[in-house]
Design a protein around this motif. Structure first.
Motif: not given
Length: 336
Positions: A160-161, A265-266, A296-300
């Protein structure tokens, strides 16, 4: 009620759009079809009988496929079968990729291209070819190292990644880039980098595989913008060289594909389309050529975000090379 002139204008606009779409399809659609399903998802078109009595064509040894015992079928592809095999004397495990003589001519050409490239490569980041066999009837078999986990695609789906944290992806990216840097240095463009073509073992060693649509650049300025590979991972200039090909560099297409692979993948799904939506040619063309570059989404971390941005520049001339990306702060993180 709209005036006649507005209706006429709307009609002409739609007529222009449909004419343009027809022209684009005429030029490209025949070569832009989505790749067939992965071998694990598709039943073979021919009986998956175990290969026998193939003679080695790469060295003077008397090794033959009869020296290997078939353990299981790993998957079926377009005109071929992949087996897990064991050498009877040494008990060493390998993967044996067999393409049948009566398979599609395109598949035959791809396997010969893959054979040529595998003979040229020797890198710990590229799947190793141990032997190539051929029998008079035309069946071809490639004996390769066996990667016990499978592909990054299957690993992502089976977990599930959740396994692909930033730290893990930094290690994955570093290995893929080492492989790409090796290939590009030797004038080989892969042209189909994606999770399903990246093999992995239990130690999280990652190796580039499947060179069926790759290209060897025999001349420095040789063009490499043909419509091969999987559409979903194609760079904008390969979809639309007229708009994005001014600074075209064939090697940079692999970097775009790497960026999408890391994002997928992320995020756990293909990043250019909503989760669960199956990609089709029209949706992909619009997303890649006319949409904003995915992010990328927030938080990386800023390092990860910067790395993705360096890969997914729509102008190919602004993308970093494999060598430059290996020095990026995201890839220079400690391995442990």
């Amino acid at each position: 009620m709209p005036s006649f002139s507005l209706l006429a204008f709307a009609f002409l606009t739609l007529h222009f759009i449909f004419d343009h779409m027809a022209l684009v399809r005429e030029r490209r659609q025949s070569k832009l079809g989505l790749r067939l399903p992965e071998i694990s998802d598709r039943r073979t078109r021919f009986p998956p009988t175990a290969p026998q009595q193939l003679k080695n064509t790469t060295n003077a040894s008397t090794t033959s496929v009869a020296d290997y015992e078939t353990v299981q079928v790993l998957g079926h592809g377009n005109g071929g079968t992949v087996y897990k095999v064991v050498h009877k004397k040494t008990s060493n495990v390998f993967a044996l990729k067999v393409v049948h003589a009566n398979s599609d001519p395109v598949m035959r050409r791809q396997i010969f291209r893959e054979m040529e490239i595998l003979r040229r490569t020797d890198s710990p980041f590229v799947v190793k070819c141990h032997d190539i066999f051929e029998k008079p009837g035309g069946d071809i078999a490639i004996l390769m190292e066996y990667m016990d986990v499978g592909t990054l695609d299957s690993l992502s789906k089976n977990t599930d990644g959740g396994i692909f944290t930033e730290h893990t992806l930094a290690n994955v990216a570093r290995q893929i880039l080492n492989g790409l840097n090796y290939l590009h240095t030797h004038k080989i463009i892969h042209r189909d980098i994606k999770p399903a073509n990246l093999l992995v073992n239990k130690n999280m060693d990652v190796k580039i595989a499947d060179f069926g649509v790759s290209k060897i650049m025999y001349r420095t300025l040789e063009a490499c913008n043909s419509y091969v590979g999987t559409c979903a991972y194609m760079s904008p200039e390969r979809f639309d060289p007229d708009s994005y090909g001014a600074n075209y560099n064939g090697y940079s297409g692999d970097i775009w594909s790497l960026g999408l692979t890391m994002l997928e993948l992320y995020m756990g799904h293909f990043p250019l389309l909503p989760a669960g939506q199956k990609p089709d040619w029209a949706a992909l063309m619009c997303a890649i050529c006319f949409g904003e570059a995915p992010s990328l989404p927030e938080g990386v971390s800023e390092e990860f975000r910067s790395f993705i941005e360096c890969c997914l520049q729509k102008d190919s001339g602004k993308r970093w090379t494999a060598s430059q990306l290996l020095s990026h702060p995201f890839c220079r993180q400690p391995e442990n």
